[in-house]
Design an enzyme around this catalytic site. Structure first.
Site, mmCIF file in Angstrom:
data_model
loop_
_atom_site.group_PDB
_atom_site.id
_atom_site.type_symbol
_atom_site.label_atom_id
_atom_site.label_comp_id
_atom_site.label_asym_id
_atom_site.label_seq_id
_atom_site.Cartn_x
_atom_site.Cartn_y
_atom_site.Cartn_z
ATOM 1 N N GLY A 196 0.766 -1.313 0.076
ATOM 2 C CA GLY A 196 -0.153 0.093 0.091
ATOM 3 C C GLY A 196 0.622 1.314 -0.074
ATOM 4 N N ASP A 197 1.886 1.125 0.437
ATOM 5 C CA ASP A 197 2.921 2.367 0.697
ATOM 6 C C ASP A 197 4.249 2.017 0.522
ATOM 7 O OD1 ASP A 197 3.893 4.851 0.592
ATOM 8 O OD2 ASP A 197 3.531 5.146 3.038
ATOM 9 N N VAL A 198 4.816 1.372 -0.489
ATOM 10 C CA VAL A 198 6.184 0.677 -0.839
ATOM 11 C C VAL A 198 7.043 2.011 -1.131
ATOM 12 C CG1 VAL A 198 7.629 -0.830 -1.686
ATOM 13 C CG2 VAL A 198 5.193 -1.503 -1.485
ATOM 14 N N SER A 199 7.356 2.820 -0.213
ATOM 15 C CA SER A 199 8.359 3.751 -0.596
ATOM 16 C C SER A 199 9.607 3.181 -0.221
ATOM 17 C CB SER A 199 8.162 5.151 0.495
ATOM 18 O OG SER A 199 8.508 4.635 1.646
ATOM 19 N N ASN A 202 10.378 2.427 3.520
ATOM 20 C CA ASN A 202 9.492 1.309 4.281
ATOM 21 C C ASN A 202 9.900 -0.137 4.035
ATOM 22 O OD1 ASN A 202 7.969 3.398 5.288
ATOM 23 N ND2 ASN A 202 6.352 3.239 3.765
#
Length: 270
Positions: A196-199, A202
């Site tokens: 969902g938020d693969v920066s 992270n």
């Protein structure tokens, strides 16, 4: 984390039950990806592991609670932080977690720029493994229809930080982003289990492989481009060659630009 992405700070006011667990630590506040909440790294206590503390108020308290629930589920499929303490009041939430070993993918790319292709390969392997989890096993919906309803509510509540938009959307309003997304619909669904938020901040890497992920509050079933778009965008800081390599390493020869653009616009509203 490197100094530009966190800074030392005194401990914030804490509930007594959490204060006892974190006595003796040095504190640093994370300046990346806080999404309206606060994130602290606790370190430097002899014989004790590093910890992370998340705190949120109002709607962000709900986000912290969402992360707690997803951590419990993801632990069976991927290495994630272990929960030490969780405390929720009607308007606030605190989540204290152990740190995962390793360095973030961002730190690795900064420290070892010549090793970029191998780092991206490790990221692609991780995404393929995550996306291979059977969707029937995942109880969380995060598809773009659901996310659009959340985005619309955030726009109505004036919660979108337009000053934090990517360069391509500099000067845009939240309504303009919304309208640009609508022009890209409909999208052919390709549901997988997503982070969902693969920066790059992270994902944790050690000995050349991804060893875990953090910030999982948006995990759930969504199109695979939810993850691919954010990671591709983050890699832009390190050059288009690594962006291209992400897709080839993942196994996509011709990226879907429509889905890529849509999910990048969607991310601007969160």
């Amino acid at each position: 984390m490197d100094g530009e992405r966190e800074h030392p700070c005194p401990p914030p006011p804490l509930p007594s039950s959490i204060a006892a667990d974190v006595a003796g630590y040095a504190w640093a506040r994370d300046t990346v990806g806080e999404s309206g909440g606060t994130v602290y790294r606790l370190h430097g206590k002899a014989g004790a592991p590093d910890l992370f503390l998340k705190h949120g108020q109002g709607t962000v308290a709900d986000d912290v609670t969402d992360e707690l629930v997803r951590l419990g589920w993801l632990a069976a499929h991927s290495q994630v932080p272990a929960v030490r303490t969780f405390l929720r009041t009607p308007d606030e939430a605190w989540l204290l977690m152990t740190a995962i070993p390793g360095r973030t993918a961002y730190q690795m790319l900064v420290a070892q720029p010549d090793n970029g292709p191998a780092i991206v390969e490790a990221l692609a392997v991780y995404l393929r493994q995550l996306h291979a989890i059977p969707t029937a096993a995942c109880p969380f919906n995060a598809d773009h229809t659901f996310r659009l309803s959340q985005a619309k509510a955030r726009i109505a509540a004036s919660l979108v930080d337009t000053d934090d938009f990517d360069d391509a959307q500099t000067g845009w309003t939240a309504d303009r982003v919304w309208n640009a997304m609508q022009a890209l619909l409909p999208l052919a669904p390709d549901p997988v289990v997503t982070h969902g938020d693969v920066s790059l901040d992270n994902i944790l890497i050690e000995n050349g492989a991804v060893v875990g992920c953090i910030d999982v509050g948006r995990a759930g079933i969504a199109d695979r481009y939810q993850d691919l778009a954010i990671l591709w965008n983050c890699l832009g800081e390190f050059g288009p060659a690594l962006q291209d390599r992400l897709f080839t390493s993942y196994g996509i020869s011709a990226p879907d630009k429509r889905k890529l653009d849509f999910h990048l616009l969607l991310d601007e509203l969160f």
